[in-house]
Enzyme design. Structure first.
Site, PDB file in Angstrom:
ATOM      1  N   TYR A  85      40.943  12.775  66.828  1.00 44.28           N
ATOM      2  CA  TYR A  85      40.617  13.991  66.095  1.00 44.28           C
ATOM      3  C   TYR A  85      39.141  13.995  65.706  1.00 44.28           C
ATOM      4  O   TYR A  85      38.687  13.186  64.883  1.00 44.28           O
ATOM      5  CB  TYR A  85      41.494  14.134  64.832  1.00 44.28           C
ATOM      6  N   ILE A 145      48.457  25.481  52.063  1.00 47.23           N
ATOM      7  CA  ILE A 145      48.626  24.040  51.793  1.00 47.23           C
ATOM      8  C   ILE A 145      49.634  23.856  50.650  1.00 47.23           C
ATOM      9  O   ILE A 145      50.558  23.040  50.731  1.00 47.23           O
ATOM     10  CB  ILE A 145      47.253  23.398  51.473  1.00 47.23           C
ATOM     11  N   GLU A 184      51.815  26.197  49.591  1.00 49.79           N
ATOM     12  CA  GLU A 184      53.089  26.798  50.036  1.00 49.79           C
ATOM     13  C   GLU A 184      53.893  25.789  50.876  1.00 49.79           C
ATOM     14  O   GLU A 184      55.094  25.628  50.690  1.00 49.79           O
ATOM     15  CB  GLU A 184      52.707  28.032  50.850  1.00 49.79           C
ATOM     16  N   ASN A 185      53.201  25.100  51.765  1.00 54.45           N
ATOM     17  CA  ASN A 185      53.897  24.128  52.629  1.00 54.45           C
ATOM     18  C   ASN A 185      54.460  22.974  51.789  1.00 54.45           C
ATOM     19  O   ASN A 185      55.582  22.511  52.019  1.00 54.45           O
ATOM     20  CB  ASN A 185      52.950  23.590  53.699  1.00 54.45           C
ATOM     21  N   SER A 192      46.901  22.848  57.548  1.00 62.03           N
ATOM     22  CA  SER A 192      46.356  24.158  57.224  1.00 62.03           C
ATOM     23  C   SER A 192      44.976  23.984  56.620  1.00 62.03           C
ATOM     24  O   SER A 192      44.709  22.993  55.934  1.00 62.03           O
ATOM     25  CB  SER A 192      47.268  24.876  56.228  1.00 62.03           C
ATOM     26  N   GLN A 201      56.479  10.125  66.684  1.00 57.15           N
ATOM     27  CA  GLN A 201      55.931  11.419  66.254  1.00 57.15           C
ATOM     28  C   GLN A 201      55.987  12.366  67.454  1.00 57.15           C
ATOM     29  O   GLN A 201      55.356  12.108  68.476  1.00 57.15           O
ATOM     30  CB  GLN A 201      54.486  11.233  65.758  1.00 57.15           C
ATOM     31  N   SER A 217      53.378  19.867  64.828  1.00 61.26           N
ATOM     32  CA  SER A 217      53.308  21.320  65.104  1.00 61.26           C
ATOM     33  C   SER A 217      54.547  22.044  64.561  1.00 61.26           C
ATOM     34  O   SER A 217      55.168  22.841  65.262  1.00 61.26           O
ATOM     35  CB  SER A 217      53.133  21.574  66.602  1.00 61.26           C
ATOM     36  N   PRO A 218      54.892  21.807  63.285  1.00 60.63           N
ATOM     37  CA  PRO A 218      56.134  22.377  62.751  1.00 60.63           C
ATOM     38  C   PRO A 218      56.078  23.880  62.503  1.00 60.63           C
ATOM     39  O   PRO A 218      57.114  24.523  62.449  1.00 60.63           O
ATOM     40  CB  PRO A 218      56.304  21.643  61.409  1.00 60.63           C
ATOM     41  N   HIS A 255      49.040   7.116  70.486  1.00 63.73           N
ATOM     42  CA  HIS A 255      49.002   8.584  70.366  1.00 63.73           C
ATOM     43  C   HIS A 255      49.868   9.278  71.411  1.00 63.73           C
ATOM     44  O   HIS A 255      50.596  10.195  71.113  1.00 63.73           O
ATOM     45  CB  HIS A 255      47.551   9.064  70.445  1.00 63.73           C
TER      46      HIS A 255
HETATM   47  N1  LIG Z   1      50.912  13.207  68.007  1.00 69.55           N
HETATM   48  C1  LIG Z   1      50.492  14.278  68.628  1.00 69.55           C
HETATM   49  O1  LIG Z   1      50.340  14.311  69.871  1.00 69.55           O
HETATM   50  C2  LIG Z   1      50.190  15.512  67.815  1.00 69.55           C
HETATM   51  C3  LIG Z   1      50.024  16.753  68.458  1.00 69.55           C
HETATM   52  C4  LIG Z   1      49.771  17.868  67.664  1.00 69.55           C
HETATM   53  C5  LIG Z   1      49.685  17.733  66.285  1.00 69.55           C
HETATM   54  N2  LIG Z   1      49.825  16.503  65.693  1.00 69.55           N
HETATM   55  C6  LIG Z   1      49.702  16.326  64.218  1.00 69.55           C
HETATM   56  O2  LIG Z   1      50.559  17.260  63.572  1.00 69.55           O
HETATM   57  C7  LIG Z   1      49.802  18.068  62.685  1.00 69.55           C
HETATM   58  C8  LIG Z   1      50.410  19.458  62.607  1.00 69.55           C
HETATM   59  O3  LIG Z   1      50.496  20.049  63.873  1.00 69.55           O
HETATM   60  P1  LIG Z   1      49.523  21.247  64.323  1.00 69.55           P
HETATM   61  O4  LIG Z   1      48.262  21.196  63.554  1.00 69.55           O
HETATM   62  O5  LIG Z   1      49.487  21.181  65.803  1.00 69.55           O
HETATM   63  O6  LIG Z   1      50.392  22.540  63.966  1.00 69.55           O
HETATM   64  P2  LIG Z   1      51.022  23.167  62.630  1.00 69.55           P
HETATM   65  O7  LIG Z   1      50.707  22.360  61.454  1.00 69.55           O
HETATM   66  O8  LIG Z   1      52.430  23.470  62.948  1.00 69.55           O
HETATM   67  O9  LIG Z   1      50.256  24.560  62.596  1.00 69.55           O
HETATM   68  C9  LIG Z   1      48.929  24.675  62.170  1.00 69.55           C
HETATM   69  C10 LIG Z   1      48.592  26.167  62.167  1.00 69.55           C
HETATM   70  O10 LIG Z   1      49.544  26.862  61.353  1.00 69.55           O
HETATM   71  C11 LIG Z   1      48.896  27.616  60.352  1.00 69.55           C
HETATM   72  N3  LIG Z   1      49.672  27.455  59.120  1.00 69.55           N
HETATM   73  C12 LIG Z   1      50.006  26.301  58.488  1.00 69.55           C
HETATM   74  N4  LIG Z   1      50.727  26.554  57.392  1.00 69.55           N
HETATM   75  C13 LIG Z   1      50.854  27.899  57.311  1.00 69.55           C
HETATM   76  C14 LIG Z   1      51.484  28.771  56.398  1.00 69.55           C
HETATM   77  N5  LIG Z   1      52.123  28.289  55.326  1.00 69.55           N
HETATM   78  N6  LIG Z   1      51.404  30.116  56.613  1.00 69.55           N
HETATM   79  C15 LIG Z   1      50.750  30.600  57.680  1.00 69.55           C
HETATM   80  N7  LIG Z   1      50.142  29.825  58.611  1.00 69.55           N
HETATM   81  C16 LIG Z   1      50.186  28.484  58.415  1.00 69.55           C
HETATM   82  C17 LIG Z   1      47.507  27.034  60.208  1.00 69.55           C
HETATM   83  O11 LIG Z   1      46.595  28.067  59.924  1.00 69.55           O
HETATM   84  P3  LIG Z   1      45.816  28.169  58.498  1.00 69.55           P
HETATM   85  O12 LIG Z   1      44.780  27.089  58.542  1.00 69.55           O
HETATM   86  O13 LIG Z   1      45.285  29.556  58.519  1.00 69.55           O
HETATM   87  O14 LIG Z   1      46.839  27.960  57.429  1.00 69.55           O
HETATM   88  C18 LIG Z   1      47.243  26.445  61.596  1.00 69.55           C
HETATM   89  O15 LIG Z   1      46.653  27.422  62.431  1.00 69.55           O
HETATM   90  C19 LIG Z   1      48.387  18.027  63.282  1.00 69.55           C
HETATM   91  O16 LIG Z   1      47.400  18.455  62.370  1.00 69.55           O
HETATM   92  C20 LIG Z   1      48.301  16.579  63.681  1.00 69.55           C
HETATM   93  O17 LIG Z   1      48.032  15.766  62.539  1.00 69.55           O
HETATM   94  C21 LIG Z   1      50.101  15.403  66.434  1.00 69.55           C
END
Ligand SMILES: NC(=O)c1ccc[n+]([C@@H]2O[C@H](COP(=O)([O-])OP(=O)(O)OC[C@H]3O[C@@H](n4cnc5c(N)ncnc54)[C@H](OP(=O)(O)O)[C@@H]3O)[C@@H](O)[C@H]2O)c1
Length: 276
Positions: free
Chosen positions: A56, A249, A251-252, A243, A169, A199-200, A117
């Site tokens: 990252y 942040i 809200e989650n 987020s 993960q 990516s929840p 990873h």
């Molecule tokens: N191991 C792996 O290969 C892998 C792959 C992907 C991700 N990850 C990890 O998992 C974490 C989360 O996954 P992710 O970042 O891919 O996706 P995510 O957390 O599911 O989604 C992030 C997106 O959702 C929006 N969001 C978050 N909360 C929200 C809410 N309450 N209301 C509206 N929009 C909301 C954010 O925008 P705003 O900023 O506008 O809120 C952002 O654009 C990553 O940061 C990383 O640490 C790991």
């Protein structure tokens, strides 16, 4: 907050992801300020589990996380920090070097959970675990895990690890059931391995279906909160939404207080399949 206790370790069900903190694959100074605001807000809200990776922003996400921890004077022992070694560094020497780099970037002397990873074709898993096991023995890492590992590789990792594999993960959310279908989630639940759902809530582009909308309305919650509540109501499942928006942040984090009924759980679990 809800918690998961496993191998004498208690971990919050909702943590904070750091992908795009400080940039994407390389540092991007134009997002530093928003990234620091998000990290401070997460720490002040009460998040204790932070998910980072050397990948990252090429270590800059770890640097900013370390900076935010110091600036907010958060006690290290109150936090649980995950980081990850990239697949191109899975030979013995590079695993050790990657971990040292992450420790340096974070400004800490141990990482709570260190993951591979993602797997890579031809990787030497046994050699990687020789180095990972040494990191645990040396006290630089407390627990080991993997990410994006399907069943066969997950079982190999268990065989090579001297300590229990703490987590796999994987992508898991209302619309994404790939790791249910390939058997990983059930295997983890039956073998004391945490599923860290990544990516929840990354489904903004998908229209909110009627079931999700109705359940959100019934709980006076947002669809994103319900999506998180649905994940963490499942045994052995934790999640790490990301987020940059302090309102999201909070809200989650508060989604952990939502109690879904068994009927809502099952309707939500089937909703996406039916609506697509
Ligand atoms: N191991 C792996 O290969 C892998 C792959 C992907 C991700 N990850 C990890 O998992 C974490 C989360 O996954 P992710 O970042 O891919 O996706 P995510 O957390 O599911 O989604 C992030 C997106 O959702 C929006 N969001 C978050 N909360 C929200 C809410 N309450 N209301 C509206 N929009 C909301 C954010 O925008 P705003 O900023 O506008 O809120 C952002 O654009 C990553 O940061 C990383 O640490 C790991």
């Amino acid at each position: 907050m809800k918690y998961e206790t496993i191998h004498s370790l208690t971990l919050s069900k909702i943590g904070f992801g750091t992908w795009t903190i400080g940039g994407e694959t390389s540092p991007n100074p134009t997002v530093d300020s928003a990234s620091m605001t998000a990290l401070r807000s997460a720490l002040e809200t009460g998040y204790t589990h932070f998910d980072a990776a050397e990948y990252y922003a090429s270590g800059h996400a770890e640097e900013l996380l370390g900076r935010a921890i110091r600036e907010t004077k958060t006690k290290r022992e109150n936090l649980f920090i995950t980081s990850k070694v990239s697949p191109e560094h899975l030979d013995y020497d590079n695993v050790l070097k990657s971990c040292e780099r992450s420790l340096h970037c974070l400004g800490t002397d141990y990482i709570d959970l260190y993951l591979i990873h993602w797997p890579r074709l031809g990787m030497k898993l046994e050699e990687a675990f020789r180095a990972l096991n040494k990191l645990v023995r040396d006290g630089k890492v407390r627990h080991l895990g993997v990410s994006n590992f399907k069943l066969k590789l997950l079982k190999q990792a268990q065989a090579y690890s001297e300590t229990p594999i703490l987590t796999d993960q994987v992508p898991y959310s209302l619309p994404n059931h790939d790791y249910v279908e390939n058997g990983v989630i059930e295997y983890c639940q039956q073998n004391d391995i945490l599923v860290t759902a990544y990516s929840p809530v990354k489904f903004r582009s998908i229209r909110v279906n009627k079931v999700l909308g109705d359940v959100a309305k019934a709980h006076a919650a947002t669809p994103f909160q319900i999506a998180l509540a649905w994940l963490i109501a499942q045994p052995r499942v934790i999640t790490i939404p990301m987020s940059l928006n302090p309102a999201h942040i909070r809200e989650n984090f508060e989604a952990a207080d939502i109690q879904l009924t068994a009927e809502e759980m099952s309707k939500l679990g089937n909703a996406w399949k039916k609506s697509e």
